[in-house]
Design a protein around this motif. Structure first.
Motif, PDB file in Angstrom:
ATOM      1  N   ALA A 217      10.130   0.908   2.190  1.00 17.52           N
ATOM      2  CA  ALA A 217      10.492   1.131   0.785  1.00 17.52           C
ATOM      3  C   ALA A 217      10.444   2.617   0.438  1.00 17.52           C
ATOM      4  O   ALA A 217      11.342   3.144  -0.231  1.00 17.52           O
ATOM      5  CB  ALA A 217       9.542   0.344  -0.116  1.00 17.52           C
ATOM      6  N   TRP A 218       9.408   3.306   0.896  1.00 15.04           N
ATOM      7  CA  TRP A 218       9.312   4.745   0.645  1.00 15.04           C
ATOM      8  C   TRP A 218      10.464   5.491   1.320  1.00 15.04           C
ATOM      9  O   TRP A 218      10.997   6.454   0.761  1.00 15.04           O
ATOM     10  CB  TRP A 218       7.970   5.285   1.129  1.00 15.04           C
ATOM     11  N   GLU A 219      10.830   5.069   2.516  1.00 14.73           N
ATOM     12  CA  GLU A 219      11.922   5.746   3.218  1.00 14.73           C
ATOM     13  C   GLU A 219      13.242   5.555   2.478  1.00 14.73           C
ATOM     14  O   GLU A 219      14.027   6.496   2.329  1.00 14.73           O
ATOM     15  CB  GLU A 219      12.020   5.223   4.649  1.00 14.73           C
ATOM     16  N   PHE A 232      15.674  -4.880  -1.704  1.00  8.30           N
ATOM     17  CA  PHE A 232      14.675  -5.003  -0.632  1.00  8.30           C
ATOM     18  C   PHE A 232      13.329  -5.481  -1.162  1.00  8.30           C
ATOM     19  O   PHE A 232      12.604  -6.226  -0.499  1.00  8.30           O
ATOM     20  CB  PHE A 232      14.543  -3.627   0.029  1.00  8.30           C
ATOM     21  N   THR A 233      12.989  -5.056  -2.370  1.00  7.32           N
ATOM     22  CA  THR A 233      11.667  -5.361  -2.925  1.00  7.32           C
ATOM     23  C   THR A 233      11.696  -6.478  -3.960  1.00  7.32           C
ATOM     24  O   THR A 233      10.681  -6.741  -4.595  1.00  7.32           O
ATOM     25  CB  THR A 233      11.073  -4.094  -3.581  1.00  7.32           C
ATOM     26  N   GLU A 234      12.828  -7.140  -4.111  1.00  5.04           N
ATOM     27  CA  GLU A 234      12.988  -8.066  -5.233  1.00  5.04           C
ATOM     28  C   GLU A 234      12.117  -9.313  -5.111  1.00  5.04           C
ATOM     29  O   GLU A 234      11.467  -9.732  -6.061  1.00  5.04           O
ATOM     30  CB  GLU A 234      14.459  -8.484  -5.353  1.00  5.04           C
ATOM     31  N   ALA A 235      12.094  -9.943  -3.949  1.00 10.87           N
ATOM     32  CA  ALA A 235      11.452 -11.252  -3.822  1.00 10.87           C
ATOM     33  C   ALA A 235      10.219 -11.208  -2.917  1.00 10.87           C
ATOM     34  O   ALA A 235       9.913 -12.180  -2.244  1.00 10.87           O
ATOM     35  CB  ALA A 235      12.457 -12.266  -3.285  1.00 10.87           C
ATOM     36  N   LEU A 236       9.532 -10.085  -2.915  1.00 10.12           N
ATOM     37  CA  LEU A 236       8.366  -9.959  -2.040  1.00 10.12           C
ATOM     38  C   LEU A 236       7.190 -10.753  -2.584  1.00 10.12           C
ATOM     39  O   LEU A 236       6.931 -10.766  -3.787  1.00 10.12           O
ATOM     40  CB  LEU A 236       7.966  -8.483  -1.912  1.00 10.12           C
ATOM     41  N   ASP A 237       6.478 -11.388  -1.687  1.00 10.16           N
ATOM     42  CA  ASP A 237       5.258 -12.104  -2.051  1.00 10.16           C
ATOM     43  C   ASP A 237       4.092 -11.143  -1.864  1.00 10.16           C
ATOM     44  O   ASP A 237       3.560 -10.999  -0.762  1.00 10.16           O
ATOM     45  CB  ASP A 237       5.100 -13.344  -1.166  1.00 10.16           C
ATOM     46  N   LEU A 238       3.716 -10.450  -2.929  1.00 13.03           N
ATOM     47  CA  LEU A 238       2.712  -9.395  -2.824  1.00 13.03           C
ATOM     48  C   LEU A 238       1.318  -9.939  -3.100  1.00 13.03           C
ATOM     49  O   LEU A 238       1.130 -10.745  -4.020  1.00 13.03           O
ATOM     50  CB  LEU A 238       3.024  -8.267  -3.814  1.00 13.03           C
ATOM     51  N   LEU A 252       5.460  -1.626  -5.563  1.00 15.19           N
ATOM     52  CA  LEU A 252       5.895  -1.805  -6.954  1.00 15.19           C
ATOM     53  C   LEU A 252       6.255  -0.470  -7.601  1.00 15.19           C
ATOM     54  O   LEU A 252       7.200  -0.386  -8.400  1.00 15.19           O
ATOM     55  CB  LEU A 252       4.800  -2.511  -7.754  1.00 15.19           C
ATOM     56  N   TRP A 253       5.505   0.575  -7.262  1.00 11.65           N
ATOM     57  CA  TRP A 253       5.811   1.907  -7.796  1.00 11.65           C
ATOM     58  C   TRP A 253       7.188   2.363  -7.306  1.00 11.65           C
ATOM     59  O   TRP A 253       8.010   2.864  -8.084  1.00 11.65           O
ATOM     60  CB  TRP A 253       4.731   2.886  -7.369  1.00 11.65           C
ATOM     61  N   VAL A 254       7.453   2.187  -6.031  1.00 10.76           N
ATOM     62  CA  VAL A 254       8.751   2.566  -5.478  1.00 10.76           C
ATOM     63  C   VAL A 254       9.857   1.759  -6.151  1.00 10.76           C
ATOM     64  O   VAL A 254      10.913   2.296  -6.502  1.00 10.76           O
ATOM     65  CB  VAL A 254       8.760   2.355  -3.947  1.00 10.76           C
ATOM     66  N   ARG A 255       9.623   0.466  -6.325  1.00  7.34           N
ATOM     67  CA  ARG A 255      10.623  -0.380  -6.996  1.00  7.34           C
ATOM     68  C   ARG A 255      10.856   0.101  -8.432  1.00  7.34           C
ATOM     69  O   ARG A 255      12.007   0.157  -8.896  1.00  7.34           O
ATOM     70  CB  ARG A 255      10.172  -1.832  -6.994  1.00  7.34           C
TER      71      ARG A 255
END
Length: 503
Positions: A217-219, A232-238, A252-255
């Motif tokens: 995500a950072w890259e 890429f970060t939409e449906a992540l189970d965090l 979440l910050w990157v998103r």
């Protein structure tokens, strides 16, 4: 090589048949020769009999000691060793009925069969090993055949990484590893910056572990691929709790930054609220809050959402900040609602701040009477003596803000002088001096003597808060099932049973 295979054949056949009793007999019947030492080590290994230190370097025997140091490690050959019935342990001896028995001696008679004692095993009470890192030296890696060297190098890299070092990653040969280890090996190479950082994105597609997703995500964000970050970060189970919450907050910050770049403020606020709710360190929380407040300032006033980002100052301070941010963003509607909320607070400080902000909003909007009304309300009857300091401070803030606005846009100098003169007469001598300085800065004609005094209000220079740093990632890297390199009857080396890791 053929001679070596023939010499090892009895030991190898017994070992690969999982017949420790037969191996024990073969070793007892063949007590000399270097070829037996490796299988004697292996028998000691799988019966948890302590291995002695080597007097000379023997790479394959050193691997046996490295495996002994891993005793008890999950996911390794020790699960087989400890399993009841994995090996056959019974030792065959001839029927002693009508047999002639005599003490063991070097001389062998035709038809003589050695009587072998029972095979002991201490595995039920054996303690876990100390770890293999100290034994997996660079010198050992160079002395090993290619495939065992690849496994040993990978194990060393994993153990070093757990200690915070990526030193071992360069020695790995990823392609020689079992496929189950290659993703982790690629992770270690990327952590060591041996491979281009774009590799994080490809690795995350194959191995969507939280640590990999964090790096990927950072890259993507560094490459300004905001649409891809959002997908890429939409449906992540965090995870909602430590120890992985820091990685979750980082994602979440990157998103949130990607959504901000895409103009999707409502979604961004949802993401930031979720990030703020996660437990963990305070690093970067103020930057998250600042990003949220900048978005709220562009939107209609939302008391529920503002409460989520109130911060240490509490809700009243948040309303004041929102009023100023909305005013700066040109969102006068939200600025006015925030100022009105403050005017309804009982505490004199916030009520005074609300009036001052309302006056500033009116002045900037060209509503001259609004600032005049704010001053008059600030100095109306009903303010207690203990409340006057807050009132006077708010009035001075409004005066400075009006002077700044006049300096930037101009056109209402006479009206401003009139309101400031009125204000000067309401204040104590100490505070009136500040207003006099403001009035002096408005005069166009130079003074008869001395220097022209200038006063253009207070300008807040705020350093942006530090964003959340990329967190240290937490990842359970698999270890090789076996570090061993065991000769088979065909002369090849295998790591363990079943697939045996043949290459």
């Amino acid at each position: 090589m053929i001679a070596l295979i023939l010499l090892l054949a009895p030991f190898a056949d017994a070992f690969w048949a999982k017949d420790l009793g037969a191996l024990h007999r073969e070793l007892e019947e063949n007590r000399s020769g270097e070829q037996r030492e490796l299988f004697d080590d292996l028998l000691r290994l799988v019966t948890c009999d302590k291995l002695e230190k080597l007097a000379r370097t023997d790479p394959l025997r050193l691997l046996v000691r490295a495996e002994e140091a891993r005793r008890g490690t999950p996911g390794t050959l020790w699960a087989d060793v400890f399993r009841e019935g994995f090996f056959r342990r019974a030792v065959w001896n001839p029927d002693e009925k009508n047999a002639l028995i005599w003490p063991d001696e070097e001389e062998r008679w035709p038809g003589e069969v050695l009587k072998v004692g029972p095979l002991r095993s201490d595995c039920k009470k054996a303690s876990n090993g100390p770890g293999a890192l100290a034994l997996l030296t660079p010198e050992l890696l160079k002395a090993l055949p290619a495939e065992p060297a690849a496994r040993a190098a990978y194990e060393r890299a994993v153990l070093l990484w757990r200690k915070g070092s990526v030193e071992g990653a360069a020695a790995m040969d990823v392609e020689r590893l079992d496929p189950s280890l290659r993703l982790a090996a690629r992770f270690l190479r990327l952590e060591a910056k041996l491979d281009p950082p774009e590799g994080w994105i490809a690795l995350a597609a194959e191995w969507p572990e939280l640590a990999i997703v964090t790096r990927a995500a950072w890259e993507l964000l560094r490459e300004r691929r905001h649409e891809e970050v959002a997908r890429f970060t939409e449906a992540l189970d965090l995870p909602p709790a430590p120890p992985r919450a820091e990685m979750a907050r980082s994602i979440l910050w990157v998103r949130a930054l990607a959504l901000q770049a895409l103009g999707r403020d409502a979604e961004m606020l949802e993401v930031l609220a979720r990030a703020q709710s996660l437990p963990g360190s305070g690093k970067g929380r103020e930057a998250m809050r600042a990003l949220a407040m900048s978005a709220l300032a562009r939107r209609p006033a939302d008391a529920e959402r503002l409460r989520e980002f109130s911060g240490a100052g509490g809700p009243d301070a948040a309303w004041l900040e929102l009023a100023h941010r909305a005013l700066s963003a040109g969102n006068l509607r939200t600025a006015r609602e925030a100022a009105l909320r403050l005017q309804q607070v009982r505490a004199p400080r916030w009520r005074a701040e609300g009036l001052a902000v309302a006056g500033e909003i009116g002045w900037i909007a060209g509503e001259v009477k609004a600032s005049q009304a704010a001053f008059q309300q600030l100095f109306s009857q009903g303010w207690r003596a203990s409340e006057r300091e807050s009132r006077d401070s708010a009035a001075l803030q409004l005066a400075h803000a009006m002077v700044l606005a006049e300096a930037e846009s101009g056109g209402r100098r006479d009206e401003l002088q009139s309101q400031l003169s009125w204000l000067r007469d309401q204040l104590s001598a100490r505070d009136a001096a500040q207003v006099e300085a403001l009035l002096a800065s408005l005069r166009e004609a130079p003074p008869e003597s001395g220097e022209q005094r200038l006063a253009l209000g207070d300008v807040d220079v705020v350093r942006p808060p530090e964003p959340p740093p990329e967190p240290a990632v937490l990842l359970d890297l698999p270890e090789p099932r076996s570090l061993l390199a065991i000769p088979a009857a065909d002369g090849s080396l295998h790591d363990w049973f079943d697939s045996r890791g043949a290459r």
